[in-house]
Design a protein around this motif. Sequence first.
Motif, mmCIF file in Angstrom:
data_model
loop_
_atom_site.group_PDB
_atom_site.id
_atom_site.type_symbol
_atom_site.label_atom_id
_atom_site.label_comp_id
_atom_site.label_asym_id
_atom_site.label_seq_id
_atom_site.Cartn_x
_atom_site.Cartn_y
_atom_site.Cartn_z
ATOM 1 N N ALA A 65 0.814 -1.219 0.000
ATOM 2 C CA ALA A 65 0.000 0.000 0.000
ATOM 3 C C ALA A 65 0.845 1.265 0.000
ATOM 4 O O ALA A 65 0.327 2.355 -0.250
ATOM 5 N N THR A 66 2.151 1.138 0.252
ATOM 6 C CA THR A 66 3.000 2.330 0.340
ATOM 7 C C THR A 66 4.214 2.203 -0.585
ATOM 8 O O THR A 66 4.124 2.454 -1.767
ATOM 9 N N GLU A 67 5.340 1.793 -0.036
ATOM 10 C CA GLU A 67 6.599 1.809 -0.790
ATOM 11 C C GLU A 67 6.637 0.857 -1.982
ATOM 12 O O GLU A 67 7.408 1.075 -2.918
ATOM 13 N N TRP A 68 5.849 -0.199 -1.990
ATOM 14 C CA TRP A 68 5.831 -1.146 -3.112
ATOM 15 C C TRP A 68 4.649 -0.902 -4.052
ATOM 16 O O TRP A 68 4.412 -1.667 -4.966
ATOM 17 N N ALA A 69 3.905 0.156 -3.849
ATOM 18 C CA ALA A 69 2.706 0.422 -4.641
ATOM 19 C C ALA A 69 3.050 0.615 -6.123
ATOM 20 O O ALA A 69 4.055 1.219 -6.465
ATOM 21 N N CYS A 70 2.192 0.083 -6.950
ATOM 22 C CA CYS A 70 2.326 0.236 -8.395
ATOM 23 C C CYS A 70 1.220 1.198 -8.839
ATOM 24 O O CYS A 70 0.045 0.846 -8.810
ATOM 25 N N PRO A 71 1.563 2.411 -9.234
ATOM 26 C CA PRO A 71 0.555 3.448 -9.527
ATOM 27 C C PRO A 71 -0.520 3.009 -10.515
ATOM 28 O O PRO A 71 -1.662 3.374 -10.383
ATOM 29 N N LYS A 72 -0.183 2.203 -11.496
ATOM 30 C CA LYS A 72 -1.139 1.789 -12.515
ATOM 31 C C LYS A 72 -2.217 0.860 -11.954
ATOM 32 O O LYS A 72 -3.290 0.749 -12.517
ATOM 33 N N THR A 73 -1.954 0.186 -10.841
ATOM 34 C CA THR A 73 -2.900 -0.785 -10.311
ATOM 35 C C THR A 73 -3.701 -0.258 -9.128
ATOM 36 O O THR A 73 -4.490 -0.978 -8.552
ATOM 37 N N GLU A 74 -3.496 0.983 -8.741
ATOM 38 C CA GLU A 74 -4.222 1.517 -7.592
ATOM 39 C C GLU A 74 -5.641 1.876 -7.960
ATOM 40 O O GLU A 74 -5.959 2.205 -9.032
#
Length: 74
Positions: A65-74
């Motif tokens: 939810a934070t440092e490993w987040a992938c912007p395209k999949t949010e």
Amino acid sequence: VGGSPLAELLKRIQPGGSVACCGLVAGHQLETTVLPFILRGVNLLGVDSVEIPLQDKQNVWAKLATEWACPKTE
């Protein structure tokens, strides 16, 4: 996570890269082709999370939810 987020992520992995998938929150279907696998050598790794302690699972979800987040999949 499965589903469309996983399909989108596979498109963006660098050649020779790997994706670890754990759970089916976004679904069990994977709408993609074999092209990422055979043309770019991408690996899809399944993770059995049943035996992992709950605290470890919560730590991983927090990072996703934070440092490993992938912007395209949010």
